[in-house]
Scaffold this active site. Sequence first.
Site, PDB file in Angstrom:
ATOM      1  CG  HIS A   1      -1.828   2.107   2.165  1.00  0.00           C
ATOM      2  ND1 HIS A   1      -2.217   1.097   1.313  1.00  0.00           N
ATOM      3  CD2 HIS A   1      -1.469   3.148   1.381  1.00  0.00           C
ATOM      4  CE1 HIS A   1      -2.089   1.506   0.059  1.00  0.00           C
ATOM      5  NE2 HIS A   1      -1.644   2.753   0.079  1.00  0.00           N
ATOM      6  CG  LEU A   2      -5.383   6.918   7.429  1.00  0.00           C
ATOM      7  CD1 LEU A   2      -6.503   7.186   6.431  1.00  0.00           C
ATOM      8  CD2 LEU A   2      -5.928   6.719   8.836  1.00  0.00           C
TER       9      LEU A   2
ATOM     10  CB  ILE B   1       9.637   3.237   0.438  1.00  0.00           C
ATOM     11  CG1 ILE B   1      11.077   2.792   0.295  1.00  0.00           C
ATOM     12  CG2 ILE B   1       8.903   3.222  -0.893  1.00  0.00           C
ATOM     13  CD1 ILE B   1      11.215   1.319  -0.099  1.00  0.00           C
TER      14      ILE B   1
ATOM     15  N   GLY C   1      -5.041   5.970  -7.997  1.00  0.00           N
ATOM     16  CA  GLY C   1      -3.624   5.615  -7.991  1.00  0.00           C
ATOM     17  C   GLY C   1      -3.230   4.610  -6.934  1.00  0.00           C
TER      18      GLY C   1
ATOM     19  CG  ASN D   1      -4.552   7.165  -3.114  1.00  0.00           C
ATOM     20  OD1 ASN D   1      -5.221   8.192  -3.206  1.00  0.00           O
ATOM     21  ND2 ASN D   1      -3.236   7.183  -2.925  1.00  0.00           N
TER      22      ASN D   1
HETATM   23  P1  5GP Z   1      -1.000   3.864  -2.784  1.00  0.00           P
HETATM   24  O1  5GP Z   1      -0.530   4.440  -4.099  1.00  0.00           O
HETATM   25  O2  5GP Z   1      -1.386   2.405  -2.896  1.00  0.00           O
HETATM   26  O3  5GP Z   1      -2.053   4.697  -2.098  1.00  0.00           O
HETATM   27  O4  5GP Z   1       0.235   3.987  -1.811  1.00  0.00           O
HETATM   28  C1  5GP Z   1       1.233   3.040  -1.721  1.00  0.00           C
HETATM   29  C2  5GP Z   1       2.362   3.708  -0.971  1.00  0.00           C
HETATM   30  O5  5GP Z   1       3.242   2.705  -0.496  1.00  0.00           O
HETATM   31  C3  5GP Z   1       3.191   4.652  -1.847  1.00  0.00           C
HETATM   32  O6  5GP Z   1       3.195   5.954  -1.261  1.00  0.00           O
HETATM   33  C4  5GP Z   1       4.567   4.002  -1.869  1.00  0.00           C
HETATM   34  O7  5GP Z   1       5.617   4.947  -1.858  1.00  0.00           O
HETATM   35  C5  5GP Z   1       4.556   3.149  -0.622  1.00  0.00           C
HETATM   36  N1  5GP Z   1       5.363   1.952  -0.714  1.00  0.00           N
HETATM   37  C6  5GP Z   1       5.403   1.061  -1.756  1.00  0.00           C
HETATM   38  N2  5GP Z   1       6.248   0.057  -1.487  1.00  0.00           N
HETATM   39  C7  5GP Z   1       6.746   0.314  -0.250  1.00  0.00           C
HETATM   40  C8  5GP Z   1       7.687  -0.388   0.574  1.00  0.00           C
HETATM   41  O8  5GP Z   1       8.226  -1.441   0.228  1.00  0.00           O
HETATM   42  N3  5GP Z   1       7.982   0.161   1.778  1.00  0.00           N
HETATM   43  C9  5GP Z   1       7.408   1.333   2.203  1.00  0.00           C
HETATM   44  N4  5GP Z   1       7.767   1.787   3.409  1.00  0.00           N
HETATM   45  N5  5GP Z   1       6.508   2.012   1.452  1.00  0.00           N
HETATM   46  C10 5GP Z   1       6.189   1.506   0.250  1.00  0.00           C
END
Ligand code: 5GP
Length: 114
Positions: A100-101, A31, A93, A87
């Site tokens: 998730h990759l 997103i 972070g 992460n």
């Molecule tokens: P993290 O920081 O946990 O490695 O990555 C989480 C990722 O999920 C971030 O890049 C963030 O932009 C994405 N993200 C968070 N909420 C949503 C959502 O509701 N929809 C989508 N498509 N991505 C999301």
Amino acid sequence: MNNCLFCRISAKKIPANIIYEDSEAVAFEDINPQAPVHVLIIPKKHISTVLEINPEDNALIGHLFRVAAEIAKEKGIEKSGFRLLMNTNSDAGQTVFHIHLHLLGGRQMHWPPG
Ligand code: 5GP
Ligand code: ZN
């Protein structure tokens, strides 16, 4: 898990731009993209962090990488290159606690990462 954002996306309870799905995995556009290509590849199974990956998940984790490679080819970034990362916890972070990759590409990546 009902209270998990990515479980809810996987169950289609929250909309996302899903670009790939099979019985084990889902891939959708981030997103808040950090590169021209920024796709998240997740298992349908809820796993909070890499610390909770069990031996029975070995094939599933391999599958996530294979899906990511296929998407990189579909997006046409396999020759220019791309980065795959997960992460884990606060120093890295991690904000969503369903593994998730990240597939990032379409621009020059920097090393070391910030
Ligand atoms: P993290 O920081 O946990 O490695 O990555 C989480 C990722 O999920 C971030 O890049 C963030 O932009 C994405 N993200 C968070 N909420 C949503 C959502 O509701 N929809 C989508 N498509 N991505 C999301
Ligand atoms: Zn989940």
